[in-house]
Motif scaffolding. Structure first.
Motif, PDB file in Angstrom:
ATOM      1  N   LEU A   1      11.963   0.194 -10.607  1.00  0.00           N
ATOM      2  CA  LEU A   1      11.339   0.832 -12.365  1.00  0.00           C
ATOM      3  C   LEU A   1      13.202   0.749 -13.075  1.00  0.00           C
ATOM      4  CD1 LEU A   1       8.093   2.468 -11.811  1.00  0.00           C
ATOM      5  CD2 LEU A   1       8.247   0.189 -13.431  1.00  0.00           C
ATOM      6  N   ASP A   2      14.031   1.460 -12.595  1.00  0.00           N
ATOM      7  CA  ASP A   2      14.850   1.639 -13.016  1.00  0.00           C
ATOM      8  C   ASP A   2      15.606   0.056 -13.669  1.00  0.00           C
ATOM      9  OD1 ASP A   2      15.163   4.416 -12.557  1.00  0.00           O
ATOM     10  OD2 ASP A   2      16.385   5.178 -11.011  1.00  0.00           O
ATOM     11  N   SER A   3      15.701  -0.225 -12.345  1.00  0.00           N
ATOM     12  CA  SER A   3      16.665  -2.050 -12.773  1.00  0.00           C
ATOM     13  C   SER A   3      16.137  -2.415 -13.832  1.00  0.00           C
ATOM     14  CB  SER A   3      16.490  -2.925 -11.961  1.00  0.00           C
ATOM     15  OG  SER A   3      16.981  -2.430 -10.582  1.00  0.00           O
ATOM     16  N   LEU A   4      14.767  -2.185 -14.645  1.00  0.00           N
ATOM     17  CA  LEU A   4      13.942  -2.416 -16.021  1.00  0.00           C
ATOM     18  C   LEU A   4      14.207  -1.530 -16.677  1.00  0.00           C
ATOM     19  CD1 LEU A   4      10.345  -3.998 -14.331  1.00  0.00           C
ATOM     20  CD2 LEU A   4      12.055  -4.591 -14.488  1.00  0.00           C
ATOM     21  N   ASN A   5      15.201  -0.470 -16.619  1.00  0.00           N
ATOM     22  CA  ASN A   5      14.946   0.713 -17.194  1.00  0.00           C
ATOM     23  C   ASN A   5      13.633   0.872 -17.639  1.00  0.00           C
ATOM     24  OD1 ASN A   5      18.380   0.276 -17.856  1.00  0.00           O
ATOM     25  ND2 ASN A   5      17.583  -1.344 -18.942  1.00  0.00           N
ATOM     26  N   MET A   6      12.713   1.607 -17.067  1.00  0.00           N
ATOM     27  CA  MET A   6      12.015   2.374 -17.506  1.00  0.00           C
ATOM     28  C   MET A   6      11.196   3.298 -16.368  1.00  0.00           C
ATOM     29  SD  MET A   6      10.570  -0.160 -18.655  1.00  0.00           S
ATOM     30  CE  MET A   6       8.729  -0.249 -18.919  1.00  0.00           C
ATOM     31  N   ASN A   7      10.814   4.205 -17.225  1.00  0.00           N
ATOM     32  CA  ASN A   7      10.957   5.838 -16.770  1.00  0.00           C
ATOM     33  C   ASN A   7       9.397   6.152 -15.950  1.00  0.00           C
ATOM     34  OD1 ASN A   7      12.160   8.046 -16.924  1.00  0.00           O
ATOM     35  ND2 ASN A   7      11.471   8.879 -18.319  1.00  0.00           N
ATOM     36  N   GLY A   8       8.813   5.255 -15.548  1.00  0.00           N
ATOM     37  CA  GLY A   8       6.914   5.883 -15.130  1.00  0.00           C
ATOM     38  C   GLY A   8       6.234   4.102 -15.150  1.00  0.00           C
ATOM     39  N   TYR A   9       5.822   4.877 -14.519  1.00  0.00           N
ATOM     40  CA  TYR A   9       4.451   4.043 -14.488  1.00  0.00           C
ATOM     41  C   TYR A   9       3.037   4.535 -14.365  1.00  0.00           C
ATOM     42  CZ  TYR A   9       2.266   0.642 -10.666  1.00  0.00           C
ATOM     43  OH  TYR A   9       1.423  -0.374  -9.981  1.00  0.00           O
ATOM     44  N   ILE A  10       1.552   3.937 -14.364  1.00  0.00           N
ATOM     45  CA  ILE A  10       0.488   4.524 -14.759  1.00  0.00           C
ATOM     46  C   ILE A  10       0.036   3.078 -14.461  1.00  0.00           C
ATOM     47  CG2 ILE A  10      -1.436   4.526 -16.647  1.00  0.00           C
ATOM     48  CD1 ILE A  10       0.195   6.659 -18.050  1.00  0.00           C
ATOM     49  N   SER A  11      -0.951   3.167 -13.534  1.00  0.00           N
ATOM     50  CA  SER A  11      -1.538   2.569 -12.913  1.00  0.00           C
ATOM     51  C   SER A  11      -3.232   2.517 -13.316  1.00  0.00           C
ATOM     52  CB  SER A  11      -1.998   2.697 -11.450  1.00  0.00           C
ATOM     53  OG  SER A  11      -2.910   1.561 -11.148  1.00  0.00           O
ATOM     54  N   CYS A  12      -3.674   1.479 -14.459  1.00  0.00           N
ATOM     55  CA  CYS A  12      -5.001   1.482 -14.485  1.00  0.00           C
ATOM     56  C   CYS A  12      -5.722   1.248 -13.787  1.00  0.00           C
ATOM     57  CB  CYS A  12      -4.498   0.115 -16.093  1.00  0.00           C
ATOM     58  SG  CYS A  12      -6.312  -0.104 -16.735  1.00  0.00           S
ATOM     59  N   GLN A  13      -6.693   2.026 -13.458  1.00  0.00           N
ATOM     60  CA  GLN A  13      -7.355   1.265 -11.908  1.00  0.00           C
ATOM     61  C   GLN A  13      -9.193   2.558 -11.802  1.00  0.00           C
ATOM     62  OE1 GLN A  13      -4.400   3.499  -9.390  1.00  0.00           O
ATOM     63  NE2 GLN A  13      -6.562   3.678  -8.569  1.00  0.00           N
ATOM     64  N   GLU A  14      -9.693   0.766 -10.977  1.00  0.00           N
ATOM     65  CA  GLU A  14     -10.573   2.274 -10.098  1.00  0.00           C
ATOM     66  C   GLU A  14     -10.487   3.300  -9.696  1.00  0.00           C
ATOM     67  OE1 GLU A  14     -11.270  -1.869 -12.224  1.00  0.00           O
ATOM     68  OE2 GLU A  14     -11.346  -2.259  -9.654  1.00  0.00           O
ATOM     69  N   LEU A  15     -11.156   4.360  -9.789  1.00  0.00           N
ATOM     70  CA  LEU A  15     -10.228   5.581  -9.134  1.00  0.00           C
ATOM     71  C   LEU A  15     -11.071   5.723  -7.441  1.00  0.00           C
ATOM     72  CD1 LEU A  15     -10.831   8.597 -11.771  1.00  0.00           C
ATOM     73  CD2 LEU A  15      -9.707   7.048 -11.406  1.00  0.00           C
ATOM     74  N   ARG A  16     -12.574   5.076  -7.895  1.00  0.00           N
ATOM     75  CA  ARG A  16     -12.994   3.880  -6.083  1.00  0.00           C
ATOM     76  C   ARG A  16     -11.961   3.004  -5.569  1.00  0.00           C
ATOM     77  NH1 ARG A  16     -18.989   3.771  -8.572  1.00  0.00           N
ATOM     78  NH2 ARG A  16     -19.310   3.345  -6.606  1.00  0.00           N
ATOM     79  N   ALA A  17     -11.196   3.436  -4.521  1.00  0.00           N
ATOM     80  CA  ALA A  17     -10.554   2.462  -4.647  1.00  0.00           C
ATOM     81  C   ALA A  17     -10.037   2.015  -2.906  1.00  0.00           C
ATOM     82  CB  ALA A  17      -9.641   1.579  -5.348  1.00  0.00           C
ATOM     83  N   GLY A  18     -10.970   3.086  -2.770  1.00  0.00           N
ATOM     84  CA  GLY A  18     -10.657   3.609  -1.026  1.00  0.00           C
ATOM     85  C   GLY A  18     -10.786   2.915  -0.195  1.00  0.00           C
ATOM     86  N   LEU A  19     -11.447   1.315  -0.063  1.00  0.00           N
ATOM     87  CA  LEU A  19     -11.766   0.786   1.308  1.00  0.00           C
ATOM     88  C   LEU A  19     -11.004  -0.290   1.276  1.00  0.00           C
ATOM     89  CD1 LEU A  19     -14.319   0.300   2.796  1.00  0.00           C
ATOM     90  CD2 LEU A  19     -14.978  -1.381   1.545  1.00  0.00           C
ATOM     91  N   PRO A  20      -9.987  -0.433   2.321  1.00  0.00           N
ATOM     92  CA  PRO A  20     -10.703   0.275   4.032  1.00  0.00           C
ATOM     93  C   PRO A  20      -9.795   2.232   4.039  1.00  0.00           C
ATOM     94  CG  PRO A  20      -8.670  -0.791   4.604  1.00  0.00           C
ATOM     95  CD  PRO A  20      -8.672  -1.328   3.220  1.00  0.00           C
ATOM     96  N   ASN A  21      -9.490   2.196   3.459  1.00  0.00           N
ATOM     97  CA  ASN A  21      -8.658   3.752   3.282  1.00  0.00           C
ATOM     98  C   ASN A  21      -7.813   3.863   1.617  1.00  0.00           C
ATOM     99  OD1 ASN A  21      -5.804   1.951   2.936  1.00  0.00           O
ATOM    100  ND2 ASN A  21      -6.039   2.405   5.235  1.00  0.00           N
ATOM    101  N   SER A  22      -6.853   4.860   1.218  1.00  0.00           N
ATOM    102  CA  SER A  22      -6.652   5.456   0.250  1.00  0.00           C
ATOM    103  C   SER A  22      -5.065   5.258   0.540  1.00  0.00           C
ATOM    104  CB  SER A  22      -6.976   6.401  -0.185  1.00  0.00           C
ATOM    105  OG  SER A  22      -8.282   6.692  -0.257  1.00  0.00           O
ATOM    106  N   LEU A  23      -4.397   4.440   0.749  1.00  0.00           N
ATOM    107  CA  LEU A  23      -2.968   3.572   1.228  1.00  0.00           C
ATOM    108  C   LEU A  23      -2.314   3.535   0.213  1.00  0.00           C
ATOM    109  CD1 LEU A  23      -0.564   3.788   2.712  1.00  0.00           C
ATOM    110  CD2 LEU A  23      -1.246   1.020   3.739  1.00  0.00           C
ATOM    111  N   PRO A  24      -2.746   2.766  -1.048  1.00  0.00           N
ATOM    112  CA  PRO A  24      -1.590   2.049  -1.591  1.00  0.00           C
ATOM    113  C   PRO A  24      -2.033   3.221  -2.916  1.00  0.00           C
ATOM    114  CG  PRO A  24      -3.920   0.143  -1.690  1.00  0.00           C
ATOM    115  CD  PRO A  24      -4.055   1.791  -0.665  1.00  0.00           C
TER     116      PRO A  24
END
Length: 648
Positions: A452-475
């Motif tokens: 992100l720094d190399s892109l000159n961006m100040n962060g990240y918001i993930s548009c996503q399912e909240l129920r994304a935990g199979l097989p686990n919540s690693l991501p």
């Protein structure tokens, strides 16, 4: 030992932080009691919010109410957790708990790992941290119960996230999908309406406020609200537009009509003075009524190649018209004394930078870059060569697929806007279903964030399912912690997660899921490339064989942890949960892999039958395995993008 947790100002988030610290410390093996008095043997922990932590030799941050920084010093003399704002103090509390051994592995506090601590000395810690990026958040998608949303919001600051984005004015569509059990005929539809959604939305807002999370809101819906249609979701109107609003609609192929019958996907005639006035007043009225929103997103329609073709609109570009709208909104906000920050979107037609217009007051605005069509087989490409985007062609655009082309659009915008910005990305919105092991998608998330720094961006918001935990919540675990501190090596973070989730057998689980990830394809599931794919077909066949061979090992280890949990072995219940979830994941993955194997071999009828079998399995099990898997969303993605069909 008596512990007294104190804070000076009457702040609801500091009060909540104190309760959380007390609650977690109470779980330890040390004989602790909590008091509000000060007897001689009291151990005092102080929580403090201050705009500057320079007295603790911490660097100054740019905007203390937005930029998170904390300092922790817990010694035999007592303790301090200080932050640049009350949210930062809460983040510091969770960071401190992680430093002494707690782990927050899943959006359910029953799955928190509790360390074995037996002495006061093990509570000592001294360090300071400044969040690398200002924007660290998640945007709601999919189908969610109220409890799903509240559990996720509760989990977020434990991982260093600071923002939650509620799409639309109220999250009606995301709640309705669950309570009406859309795409799951096995569960009876529940009573649900706009009033219930509004009441639930108020509860969600209170939980966001309790933690002082930065509140992002709306995005979709301004276009249909401008013409008098409620912005509850992507639903068809069922009727033709009234004649008095037709002049407001974009003219496409000589007609002014709803785009594919959906008001929220319909662009407007942005050269029409009445449209401009009504659109901008809608934003102002909403901002006046909702002053607690930190970032108000201003987007146009959620479809492409439906831009107005009238003579007046053709004199300029959609992005120039968009910037004009934003400038008018900003001017009206300034006149009304509204301080709300505005987010503008680089997405679809708006990927092309304006040719003439620019923002008059850039300090109010935050740029949001949304490369929705990107690949997730690789991370962001940082290329020193300057690549130009293709020329804009009204209503004949094709969305960029490769990362370098996506980033070429961003570079064009950055030539005219150098203010605050973040990436709005989708690794857990569709593509993650194509990585059954979750380790590859987690690694891509880590790598993306580290660039992100190399892109000159100040962060990240993930548009996503909240129920994304199979097989686990690693991501999501990797995403939150890496956004706060990108110096953490991915392999180290992944190994730590697996160790605490799966116990002494964690390498067995990690090696298995790594092999599954290597055999899968997020892009294939996301509809990219030809459906007939012999190479991927062979990988799916190998994946199915791997799962069949490994299932006895999963069940053997799960049984062992079940017995240990029954014997009250510390944290055995956590390990039992994750191994049993892996057992369900094997059933799920085997069925899905077999369907994908047939699809990639161009056996469409067989693939659809296997998809129906898979769908029946996940539907019949959704009530017992609800939180980890969004049945609505994987069904929608599988039929809309992957190429499966549920029709008879």
């Amino acid at each position: 030992m008596n512990i007294n947790i104190i804070f000076k100002n009457n702040d609801s988030t500091l009060n909540f932080a104190a309760k959380e610290l007390k609650s977690y410390l109470s779980l330890l093996d040390i004989d602790l009691s909590f008091t509000e008095n000060n007897p001689a043997d009291t151990f005092t922990l102080r929580l403090e919010a201050a705009s500057s932590l320079s007295r603790y030799c911490m660097p100054e941050v740019s905007i203390p109410e937005l930029d998170d920084q904390f300092f922790i010093d817990v010694t035999s003399d007592g303790g301090l957790i200080a932050g640049t704002n009350s949210r930062s103090v809460l983040l510091g509390v969770y960071s401190y708990l992680a430093a002494i051994g707690f782990r927050f592995l899943y959006p359910d506090k029953k799955r928190d790992y509790i360390p074995h601590i037996h002495s006061l000395k093990e509570l000592f810690a001294s360090y300071g941290k400044t969040a690398l990026h200002r924007h660290r958040g998640v945007c709601i998608e999919g189908a969610n119960s109220l409890q799903n949303i509240l559990d996720f919001i509760e989990w977020m600051p434990k991982l260093g996230y600071n923002s939650f984005f509620v799409q639309f004015r109220i999250p009606y569509t995301f709640l309705a999908r669950w309570y009406e059990h859309e795409k799951n005929p096995y569960i009876r539809k529940e009573d649900f309406n706009e009033d219930i959604a509004t009441a639930y939305s108020d509860i969600i807002d209170r939980e966001i406020h309790k933690r002082s999370l930065l509140h992002h809101r709306v995005g979709h819906g301004w276009t249909c609200e401008t013409i008098g249609y409620p912005s509850l979701g992507w639903t068809e109107s069922g009727t033709a537009p009234a004649e008095d609003i037709r002049p407001y609609l974009a003219e496409v192929n000589g007609k002014r009509d709803f785009f594919n019958g959906v008001p929220i996907n319909t662009n407007l005639c942005y050269s029409n003075p009445d449209v401009i006035e009504t659109f901008t007043n809608e934003v102002i009225d909403y901002a006046k009524k909702n002053p607690d929103i930190d970032y108000l997103h201003i987007w146009i329609a959620d479809e492409f190649n439906n831009i107005c073709e009238c003579d007046q609109c053709q004199k300029t570009t959609p992005s120039d018209q968009y910037i004009n709208l934003l400038n008018i909104i900003d001017g009206k906000m300034t006149q009304a004394g509204i301080k709300t920050r505005l987010v503008f979107l680089l997405y679809q037609e708006l990927l092309w930078a304006p040719q003439k217009e620019h923002l008059h007051n850039p300090d109010r605005f935050t740029l949001m870059f949304a490369p929705i069509s990107r690949t997730f087989e690789n991370s962001y490409s940082i290329n020193t060569e300057t690549r130009k985007p293709p020329e804009y062609c009204r209503n004949q655009i094709e969305l960029p697929l490769d990362l370098e082309e996506n980033l070429s659009f961003l570079r064009e915008w950055q030539q005219i806007f150098s203010g605050d910005s973040f990436v709005y990305d989708y690794p857990l919105g569709r593509a993650h279903y194509g990585d059954l092991g979750y380790t590859s998608i987690a690694m891509v998330i880590s790598s993306d964030i580290k660039q992100l720094d190399s892109l000159n961006m100040n962060g990240y918001i993930s548009c996503q399912e909240l129920r994304a935990g199979l097989p686990n919540s690693l991501p999501n675990y990797v995403m939150g912690l890496t956004l706060f501190d990108s110096a953490i090596p991915f392999n180290e973070l992944q190994a730590d997660y697996f160790m605490h989730a799966y116990g002494e057998d964690y390498l067995t689980a990690l090696n298995y899921l790594d092999k599954i990830s290597a055999l899968n394809s997020p892009d294939y599931f996301n509809g990219k490339g030809e459906r007939e794919n012999p190479e991927q077909h062979n990988r799916y066949k190998n994946c199915a064989e791997l799962i069949r061979n490994f299932r006895p090992t999963i069940r053997e280890i799960a049984d062992r942890y079940t017995k240990a949990a029954a014997a009250s072995s510390p944290n055995a219940g956590i390990h039992e949960f994750f191994w049993k979830l892996l057992d369900y994941h094997a059933d799920y993955s085997l069925r899905l892999t077999e369907a994908l194997s047939a699809l990639s071999a161009s056996k469409k009828e067989e693939a659809d039958e296997l998809w129906k079998t898979f769908h029946a399995f996940i539907c019949s099990n959704e009530e017992t395995c609800q939180a980890p898997l969004d049945v609505y969303r994987i069904t929608e993605v599988g039929t809309k993008y992957t190429g499966f069909s549920l029709e008879a």
